[in-house]
Design a protein around this motif. Structure first.
Motif, PDB file in Angstrom:
ATOM      1  N   VAL A  12     104.662  60.945 -51.375  1.00 30.05           N
ATOM      2  CA  VAL A  12     103.949  61.854 -50.473  1.00 30.05           C
ATOM      3  C   VAL A  12     103.794  63.191 -51.181  1.00 30.05           C
ATOM      4  CG1 VAL A  12     104.064  63.132 -48.297  1.00 30.05           C
ATOM      5  CG2 VAL A  12     104.741  60.731 -48.356  1.00 30.05           C
ATOM      6  N   GLN A  13     102.579  63.726 -51.151  1.00 29.39           N
ATOM      7  CA  GLN A  13     102.345  65.023 -51.785  1.00 29.39           C
ATOM      8  C   GLN A  13     102.946  66.146 -50.946  1.00 29.39           C
ATOM      9  OE1 GLN A  13      99.212  66.617 -53.929  1.00 29.39           O
ATOM     10  NE2 GLN A  13      98.062  64.717 -54.128  1.00 29.39           N
ATOM     11  N   PRO A  14     103.554  67.140 -51.605  1.00 30.20           N
ATOM     12  CA  PRO A  14     104.120  68.289 -50.877  1.00 30.20           C
ATOM     13  C   PRO A  14     103.042  69.335 -50.587  1.00 30.20           C
ATOM     14  CG  PRO A  14     104.623  68.492 -53.193  1.00 30.20           C
ATOM     15  CD  PRO A  14     103.875  67.191 -53.038  1.00 30.20           C
ATOM     16  N   THR A  15     102.193  69.017 -49.621  1.00 31.26           N
ATOM     17  CA  THR A  15     101.071  69.905 -49.334  1.00 31.26           C
ATOM     18  C   THR A  15     101.303  70.768 -48.095  1.00 31.26           C
ATOM     19  OG1 THR A  15     100.009  68.075 -48.169  1.00 31.26           O
ATOM     20  CG2 THR A  15      99.353  68.455 -50.451  1.00 31.26           C
ATOM     21  N   GLY A  16     102.442  70.629 -47.436  1.00 31.35           N
ATOM     22  CA  GLY A  16     102.744  71.479 -46.283  1.00 31.35           C
ATOM     23  C   GLY A  16     102.107  70.988 -45.003  1.00 31.35           C
ATOM     24  N   ASN A  17     102.635  71.480 -43.882  1.00 28.52           N
ATOM     25  CA  ASN A  17     102.086  71.173 -42.564  1.00 28.52           C
ATOM     26  C   ASN A  17     101.984  69.674 -42.295  1.00 28.52           C
ATOM     27  OD1 ASN A  17     101.819  73.858 -41.993  1.00 28.52           O
ATOM     28  ND2 ASN A  17      99.685  73.729 -41.349  1.00 28.52           N
ATOM     29  N   LEU A  18     103.067  68.949 -42.485  1.00 25.15           N
ATOM     30  CA  LEU A  18     103.061  67.539 -42.123  1.00 25.15           C
ATOM     31  C   LEU A  18     102.807  67.414 -40.623  1.00 25.15           C
ATOM     32  CD1 LEU A  18     106.088  66.169 -44.168  1.00 25.15           C
ATOM     33  CD2 LEU A  18     103.679  65.708 -44.570  1.00 25.15           C
ATOM     34  N   HIS A  19     101.996  66.440 -40.254  1.00 22.79           N
ATOM     35  CA  HIS A  19     101.585  66.334 -38.857  1.00 22.79           C
ATOM     36  C   HIS A  19     101.720  64.900 -38.355  1.00 22.79           C
ATOM     37  CE1 HIS A  19      97.886  64.644 -40.485  1.00 22.79           C
ATOM     38  NE2 HIS A  19      97.708  65.752 -41.201  1.00 22.79           N
ATOM     39  N   LEU A  20     101.295  64.704 -37.114  1.00 27.79           N
ATOM     40  CA  LEU A  20     101.424  63.401 -36.464  1.00 27.79           C
ATOM     41  C   LEU A  20     100.726  62.305 -37.257  1.00 27.79           C
ATOM     42  CD1 LEU A  20     102.345  61.847 -33.899  1.00 27.79           C
ATOM     43  CD2 LEU A  20     100.135  62.448 -32.884  1.00 27.79           C
ATOM     44  N   ARG A 218      95.900  69.402 -34.324  1.00 25.07           N
ATOM     45  CA  ARG A 218      96.955  68.521 -34.829  1.00 25.07           C
ATOM     46  C   ARG A 218      98.281  68.844 -34.143  1.00 25.07           C
ATOM     47  NH1 ARG A 218      95.246  72.011 -38.642  1.00 25.07           N
ATOM     48  NH2 ARG A 218      96.583  73.838 -38.906  1.00 25.07           N
ATOM     49  N   ILE A 219      99.178  67.874 -34.175  1.00 29.65           N
ATOM     50  CA  ILE A 219     100.565  68.094 -33.770  1.00 29.65           C
ATOM     51  C   ILE A 219     101.388  68.101 -35.040  1.00 29.65           C
ATOM     52  CG2 ILE A 219     102.545  67.142 -32.533  1.00 29.65           C
ATOM     53  CD1 ILE A 219     100.562  65.933 -30.535  1.00 29.65           C
ATOM     54  N   ASN A 220     101.944  69.261 -35.380  1.00 25.05           N
ATOM     55  CA  ASN A 220     102.781  69.373 -36.574  1.00 25.05           C
ATOM     56  C   ASN A 220     104.156  68.781 -36.290  1.00 25.05           C
ATOM     57  OD1 ASN A 220     100.785  71.035 -37.996  1.00 25.05           O
ATOM     58  ND2 ASN A 220     101.344  72.620 -36.528  1.00 25.05           N
ATOM     59  N   LEU A 221     104.771  68.202 -37.308  1.00 19.67           N
ATOM     60  CA  LEU A 221     106.100  67.616 -37.098  1.00 19.67           C
ATOM     61  C   LEU A 221     107.139  68.683 -36.759  1.00 19.67           C
ATOM     62  CD1 LEU A 221     106.457  64.740 -39.718  1.00 19.67           C
ATOM     63  CD2 LEU A 221     105.760  64.642 -37.323  1.00 19.67           C
ATOM     64  N   THR A 222     106.848  69.937 -37.090  1.00 19.60           N
ATOM     65  CA  THR A 222     107.787  71.018 -36.764  1.00 19.60           C
ATOM     66  C   THR A 222     107.509  71.646 -35.400  1.00 19.60           C
ATOM     67  OG1 THR A 222     106.345  72.480 -38.058  1.00 19.60           O
ATOM     68  CG2 THR A 222     108.312  71.638 -39.157  1.00 19.60           C
ATOM     69  N   ASP A 223     106.484  71.178 -34.684  1.00 23.34           N
ATOM     70  CA  ASP A 223     106.184  71.740 -33.365  1.00 23.34           C
ATOM     71  C   ASP A 223     107.313  71.437 -32.377  1.00 23.34           C
ATOM     72  OD1 ASP A 223     103.771  72.850 -34.064  1.00 23.34           O
ATOM     73  OD2 ASP A 223     102.560  71.176 -33.315  1.00 23.34           O
ATOM     74  N   GLY A 260      95.305  55.497 -28.865  1.00 20.59           N
ATOM     75  CA  GLY A 260      95.942  55.015 -30.086  1.00 20.59           C
ATOM     76  C   GLY A 260      97.240  55.734 -30.383  1.00 20.59           C
ATOM     77  N   ILE A 261      97.271  57.042 -30.147  1.00 20.90           N
ATOM     78  CA  ILE A 261      98.493  57.817 -30.361  1.00 20.90           C
ATOM     79  C   ILE A 261      99.589  57.340 -29.416  1.00 20.90           C
ATOM     80  CG2 ILE A 261      99.529  60.114 -30.078  1.00 20.90           C
ATOM     81  CD1 ILE A 261      96.839  61.268 -31.118  1.00 20.90           C
ATOM     82  N   TYR A 262      99.228  57.145 -28.149  1.00 25.59           N
ATOM     83  CA  TYR A 262     100.219  56.677 -27.162  1.00 25.59           C
ATOM     84  C   TYR A 262     100.770  55.314 -27.595  1.00 25.59           C
ATOM     85  CZ  TYR A 262     102.414  55.900 -22.608  1.00 25.59           C
ATOM     86  OH  TYR A 262     103.329  55.687 -21.598  1.00 25.59           O
ATOM     87  N   ALA A 263      99.855  54.399 -27.947  1.00 28.94           N
ATOM     88  CA  ALA A 263     100.282  53.050 -28.319  1.00 28.94           C
ATOM     89  C   ALA A 263     101.208  53.070 -29.529  1.00 28.94           C
ATOM     90  CB  ALA A 263      99.058  52.180 -28.593  1.00 28.94           C
ATOM     91  N   ALA A 264     100.851  53.901 -30.543  1.00 28.63           N
ATOM     92  CA  ALA A 264     101.665  53.963 -31.760  1.00 28.63           C
ATOM     93  C   ALA A 264     103.047  54.539 -31.471  1.00 28.63           C
ATOM     94  CB  ALA A 264     100.951  54.784 -32.822  1.00 28.63           C
ATOM     95  N   LEU A 265     103.101  55.606 -30.672  1.00 26.60           N
ATOM     96  CA  LEU A 265     104.393  56.213 -30.347  1.00 26.60           C
ATOM     97  C   LEU A 265     105.257  55.277 -29.497  1.00 26.60           C
ATOM     98  CD1 LEU A 265     103.359  59.902 -29.566  1.00 26.60           C
ATOM     99  CD2 LEU A 265     104.677  59.106 -31.529  1.00 26.60           C
TER     100      LEU A 265
END
Length: 346
Positions: A12-20, A218-223, A260-265
């Motif tokens: 995974v590239q370290p590009t910052g702002n990892l998201h959902l 987007r939903i950031n993983l740090t949110d 799709g987001i609901y189903a995946a989560l």
């Protein structure tokens, strides 16, 4: 037919702002693969510098991606987590592969064309040769499988081409050194399952992206829980109630994305979600999605923030992983040098 031990590699590239999108599209798959394979997960910081980087930001982003790996459930003791630049064999093997890969192969890489844009003459050589380094990342561990999304399929095909050409070019030497018919495996893709392509919360026709100027896309993983809830409630939808079957989502990209987001989560299918919410208004569905997303993502965000606050621990995880990765990579590189005909220290 040569036999290779089952091993997964992914970076995974370290590009910052990892998201959902990163979480559902890649990291959850990394976690699940731990029970089936020996896994090597790499923060590919050498790839990151194919475009300009702020050094302080790059350091922060390397630690943030590592924190995301750990917070999402990757076990750095059972498997290997490290950053690419600590294992110099990646660069060594990439040079050998630069001499195996053909210019015509690299000219066909669509990602270079997209990233270089119209000013191709001003793009870095590193950006052009990126797929050769990616092949080295995978094959320095003689990995048999790589989890890939649609945008990486072409690069994995090139990795297979490089492995095949190396095996063919050096077939006599490979056999003479006791490796049988092939030294490198033809790495197989592990294709992502459904519901991994997460779209923008503001525009269902665009992928969720860290580069979107709106943080509400987007939903950031740090949110935190409040931010997650606010973004879902403000997500773009339409005025129609939810349909009873998936065919009813065809011309409704925003609705399709949220389903799709609901189903995946929830670890289920869109069809199953629609059975529960058929005919419901989006206000009710969004409330249920908020509860699910906060329950799933809230603890990850909290743990990521805790880990990022302890850089010494993250750096130790990366150093330990690099030591273990280097043992495998050095063995491969020693064998490659013998096969190619280099003289090395014994």
């Amino acid at each position: 037919m040569a036999m290779f031990s089952q091993r997964v590699f992914s970076g995974v590239q370290p590009t910052g702002n990892l998201h959902l999108g990163n979480y559902l599209g890649a990291i959850t798959r990394f976690v699940s693969l731990q029970d089936q394979f020996d896994c090597i997960y790499c923060v590919v910081d050498m790839h990151a510098i194919t475009v300009a980087q702020d050094p302080a930001e790059l350091t922060r982003h390397i630690r943030e991606v590592t924190a995301a790996f750990l917070a999402c459930g990757i076990d750095p003791k059972r498997h290997i987590v490290f950053n690419q630049s600590q294992v110099s064999e990646h660069a060594e093997l990439a040079w050998v592969f630069n001499c195996v890969a053909r210019i015509g192969w690299l000219n066909r890489m669509t990602q270079f064309k997209e990233k270089a844009g119209k000013d191709r003459e001003n793009a870095s050589l590193g950006l052009y040769a990126y797929p050769s380094l990616m092949a080295a990342d995978i094959l320095v561990y003689r990995a048999t499988h790589v989890p890939v999304g649609e945008d990486q399929k072409q690069h994995l095909e090139l990795t297979r081409d490089v492995a095949q050409k190396f095996n063919n070019d050096f077939a006599t030497s490979i056999a003479a050194h006791g490796f049988g018919e092939a030294f490198f495996p033809l790495t197989e893709p592990l294709i992502q399952g459904p519901a991994t392509r997460v779209m923008s919360l503001r525009d269902g026709s665009k992928k969720m992206s860290k580069s979107d100027p709106s943080d509400y896309s987007r939903i950031n993983l740090t949110d935190g829980p409040d931010a997650i809830a606010q973004k879902i409630r403000r997500a773009k939808t339409d005025a129609e109630p939810l349909p009873g079957e998936e065919a009813g989502l065809a011309a409704r990209p925003e609705a399709d994305n949220l389903l799709g987001i609901y189903a995946a989560l929830a670890g289920t299918t869109k069809g199953a979600v629609l059975e529960d919410f058929a005919g419901a208004q989006f206000s009710a569905f969004k409330s249920a999605l908020v509860d699910l997303a906060v329950a799933k993502l809230g603890p990850i965000g909290s743990e990521m923030q805790r880990l990022v606050g302890d850089p010494a621990y993250i750096d130790q995880v990366l150093a330990d992983g690099a030591d273990r990765a280097r043992l495998i990579a050095r063995s491969t590189m020693d064998d490659v040098k013998d096969i190619v005909g280099f003289i090395r220290k014994r």
